[in-house]
Design a protein around this motif. Structure first.
Motif, PDB file in Angstrom:
ATOM      1  N   MET A 126     -48.661 130.568  61.620  1.00 20.56           N
ATOM      2  CA  MET A 126     -48.788 131.946  62.019  1.00 20.56           C
ATOM      3  C   MET A 126     -49.167 132.762  60.794  1.00 20.56           C
ATOM      4  SD  MET A 126     -45.929 134.391  63.776  1.00 20.56           S
ATOM      5  CE  MET A 126     -45.751 133.298  65.137  1.00 20.56           C
ATOM      6  N   ARG A 127     -50.073 133.694  60.967  1.00 18.95           N
ATOM      7  CA  ARG A 127     -50.531 134.540  59.881  1.00 18.95           C
ATOM      8  C   ARG A 127     -50.105 135.980  60.131  1.00 18.95           C
ATOM      9  NH1 ARG A 127     -52.311 132.270  55.454  1.00 18.95           N
ATOM     10  NH2 ARG A 127     -53.465 134.157  55.108  1.00 18.95           N
ATOM     11  N   ALA A 128     -49.873 136.724  59.072  1.00 13.71           N
ATOM     12  CA  ALA A 128     -49.482 138.129  59.209  1.00 13.71           C
ATOM     13  C   ALA A 128     -50.583 138.926  59.893  1.00 13.71           C
ATOM     14  CB  ALA A 128     -49.167 138.730  57.842  1.00 13.71           C
ATOM     15  N   ALA A 129     -51.833 138.478  59.795  1.00 13.72           N
ATOM     16  CA  ALA A 129     -52.944 139.169  60.429  1.00 13.72           C
ATOM     17  C   ALA A 129     -52.810 139.160  61.956  1.00 13.72           C
ATOM     18  CB  ALA A 129     -54.262 138.530  60.017  1.00 13.72           C
ATOM     19  N   ASP A 130     -51.942 138.311  62.493  1.00 13.84           N
ATOM     20  CA  ASP A 130     -51.727 138.235  63.927  1.00 13.84           C
ATOM     21  C   ASP A 130     -50.938 139.427  64.456  1.00 13.84           C
ATOM     22  OD1 ASP A 130     -53.037 135.808  63.895  1.00 13.84           O
ATOM     23  OD2 ASP A 130     -51.186 134.637  63.845  1.00 13.84           O
ATOM     24  N   CYS A 131     -50.463 140.295  63.579  1.00 11.35           N
ATOM     25  CA  CYS A 131     -49.684 141.434  64.039  1.00 11.35           C
ATOM     26  C   CYS A 131     -50.147 142.696  63.326  1.00 11.35           C
ATOM     27  CB  CYS A 131     -48.197 141.205  63.787  1.00 11.35           C
ATOM     28  SG  CYS A 131     -47.783 140.971  62.065  1.00 11.35           S
ATOM     29  N   CYS A 132     -49.888 143.811  63.983  1.00  8.17           N
ATOM     30  CA  CYS A 132     -50.245 145.074  63.352  1.00  8.17           C
ATOM     31  C   CYS A 132     -49.158 145.462  62.354  1.00  8.17           C
ATOM     32  CB  CYS A 132     -50.419 146.169  64.399  1.00  8.17           C
ATOM     33  SG  CYS A 132     -48.903 146.568  65.282  1.00  8.17           S
ATOM     34  N   GLU A 133     -49.456 146.420  61.491  1.00 15.92           N
ATOM     35  CA  GLU A 133     -48.518 146.839  60.445  1.00 15.92           C
ATOM     36  C   GLU A 133     -47.156 147.213  61.019  1.00 15.92           C
ATOM     37  OE1 GLU A 133     -47.179 147.559  56.656  1.00 15.92           O
ATOM     38  OE2 GLU A 133     -49.130 146.747  57.208  1.00 15.92           O
ATOM     39  N   GLU A 134     -47.142 148.048  62.073  1.00 18.51           N
ATOM     40  CA  GLU A 134     -45.876 148.518  62.627  1.00 18.51           C
ATOM     41  C   GLU A 134     -45.147 147.426  63.402  1.00 18.51           C
ATOM     42  OE1 GLU A 134     -44.857 152.022  65.626  1.00 18.51           O
ATOM     43  OE2 GLU A 134     -45.912 152.653  63.816  1.00 18.51           O
ATOM     44  N   GLY A 135     -45.874 146.542  64.079  1.00 17.95           N
ATOM     45  CA  GLY A 135     -45.250 145.508  64.888  1.00 17.95           C
ATOM     46  C   GLY A 135     -44.947 144.238  64.126  1.00 17.95           C
ATOM     47  N   CYS A 136     -45.265 144.191  62.859  1.00 16.43           N
ATOM     48  CA  CYS A 136     -45.123 142.962  62.083  1.00 16.43           C
ATOM     49  C   CYS A 136     -43.672 142.496  62.010  1.00 16.43           C
ATOM     50  CB  CYS A 136     -45.692 143.155  60.681  1.00 16.43           C
ATOM     51  SG  CYS A 136     -46.052 141.597  59.856  1.00 16.43           S
ATOM     52  N   ALA A 137     -42.723 143.423  61.848  1.00 13.76           N
ATOM     53  CA  ALA A 137     -41.313 143.037  61.766  1.00 13.76           C
ATOM     54  C   ALA A 137     -40.869 142.375  63.060  1.00 13.76           C
ATOM     55  CB  ALA A 137     -40.448 144.251  61.452  1.00 13.76           C
ATOM     56  N   MET A 138     -41.279 142.911  64.197  1.00 10.21           N
ATOM     57  CA  MET A 138     -40.912 142.301  65.466  1.00 10.21           C
ATOM     58  C   MET A 138     -41.551 140.927  65.594  1.00 10.21           C
ATOM     59  SD  MET A 138     -38.620 143.652  67.178  1.00 10.21           S
ATOM     60  CE  MET A 138     -38.801 142.704  68.664  1.00 10.21           C
ATOM     61  N   THR A 139     -42.785 140.783  65.162  1.00 10.11           N
ATOM     62  CA  THR A 139     -43.442 139.488  65.233  1.00 10.11           C
ATOM     63  C   THR A 139     -42.692 138.482  64.360  1.00 10.11           C
ATOM     64  OG1 THR A 139     -45.580 140.483  65.684  1.00 10.11           O
ATOM     65  CG2 THR A 139     -45.596 138.259  64.854  1.00 10.11           C
ATOM     66  N   LEU A 140     -42.267 138.901  63.196  1.00 13.54           N
ATOM     67  CA  LEU A 140     -41.497 138.027  62.316  1.00 13.54           C
ATOM     68  C   LEU A 140     -40.157 137.667  62.963  1.00 13.54           C
ATOM     69  CD1 LEU A 140     -42.005 136.816  59.486  1.00 13.54           C
ATOM     70  CD2 LEU A 140     -40.607 138.663  58.572  1.00 13.54           C
ATOM     71  N   LEU A 141     -39.505 138.648  63.572  1.00 13.05           N
ATOM     72  CA  LEU A 141     -38.232 138.389  64.242  1.00 13.05           C
ATOM     73  C   LEU A 141     -38.439 137.494  65.462  1.00 13.05           C
ATOM     74  CD1 LEU A 141     -35.264 139.042  63.831  1.00 13.05           C
ATOM     75  CD2 LEU A 141     -35.559 141.010  65.325  1.00 13.05           C
ATOM     76  N   GLN A 142     -39.532 137.693  66.171  1.00 12.23           N
ATOM     77  CA  GLN A 142     -39.832 136.827  67.313  1.00 12.23           C
ATOM     78  C   GLN A 142     -40.092 135.393  66.858  1.00 12.23           C
ATOM     79  OE1 GLN A 142     -43.041 139.055  69.041  1.00 12.23           O
ATOM     80  NE2 GLN A 142     -41.680 140.191  70.408  1.00 12.23           N
ATOM     81  N   ALA A 143     -40.758 135.231  65.729  1.00 16.77           N
ATOM     82  CA  ALA A 143     -40.987 133.882  65.190  1.00 16.77           C
ATOM     83  C   ALA A 143     -39.649 133.224  64.846  1.00 16.77           C
ATOM     84  CB  ALA A 143     -41.890 133.951  63.959  1.00 16.77           C
ATOM     85  N   ALA A 144     -38.744 134.005  64.266  1.00 16.05           N
ATOM     86  CA  ALA A 144     -37.410 133.480  63.949  1.00 16.05           C
ATOM     87  C   ALA A 144     -36.673 133.099  65.227  1.00 16.05           C
ATOM     88  CB  ALA A 144     -36.613 134.510  63.145  1.00 16.05           C
ATOM     89  N   ALA A 145     -36.821 133.902  66.269  1.00 14.62           N
ATOM     90  CA  ALA A 145     -36.161 133.610  67.547  1.00 14.62           C
ATOM     91  C   ALA A 145     -36.703 132.317  68.155  1.00 14.62           C
ATOM     92  CB  ALA A 145     -36.348 134.773  68.522  1.00 14.62           C
ATOM     93  N   ARG A 146     -38.004 132.108  68.055  1.00 14.55           N
ATOM     94  CA  ARG A 146     -38.595 130.878  68.604  1.00 14.55           C
ATOM     95  C   ARG A 146     -38.091 129.642  67.856  1.00 14.55           C
ATOM     96  NH1 ARG A 146     -43.273 134.058  68.983  1.00 14.55           N
ATOM     97  NH2 ARG A 146     -44.094 133.154  67.077  1.00 14.55           N
TER      98      ARG A 146
END
Length: 145
Positions: A1-21
């Motif tokens: 997964m790359r940080a480019a897959d998320c927008c600046e504001e949603g990046c924390a949620m994407t990171l948290l979602q990755a941790a949840a998965r």
């Protein structure tokens, strides 16, 4: 997964979602307490880890340590952001050993998002988790010549 897959504001949620998965892959047959961690390294890559228990306590591995190992295995050394999630009433912080491990690769102002599977979140920093961290400067020696 790359940080480019998320927008600046949603990046924390994407990171948290990755941790949840990745939390779902934890090996926690003794405690039943599954933890997932996701680290975004400075190059934008996301590295994942989950806790792995062992019947010979305390030989298990924390989720944060696993994510750090994955980051190092990928050749990265600088943590830009951390997310940790567990199924608990309140967000859990990394253990003392993992706080020191995070401090090895992260600046004190590096963001840390702590979450629960029910959606609660707390935001902090590596420095707030480990004030007065033992660091490289403590190993410096003075040579008198």
């Amino acid at each position: 997964m790359r940080a480019a897959d998320c927008c600046e504001e949603g990046c924390a949620m994407t990171l948290l979602q990755a941790a949840a998965r990745v939390r779902e892959n934890a090996h926690a047959p003794y405690s039943g307490f599954k933890v997932g961690a996701a680290i975004r390294s400075a190059d934008g890559a996301i590295h994942l880890g989950c806790n792995v228990e062992n019947v010979a306590y305390p030989e298990g591995t924390c989720a944060e340590a696993g994510a750090i190992a994955a980051m190092c295995a990928a050749g990265a050394r600088d943590i830009a952001e951390v997310a940790v999630i567990a199924d608990s009433p309140e967000p859990v912080t990394p253990c003392g050993g993992c706080r020191q491990k995070l401090a090895e690769f992260a600046a004190p102002d590096t963001p840390v998002i702590l979450g629960t599977t029910s959606g609660r979140q707390t935001r902090t920093t590596v420095g707030a988790l480990l004030p007065g961290a033992f660091g490289r400067d403590h190993l410096a020696t003075t040579r008198e010549g």
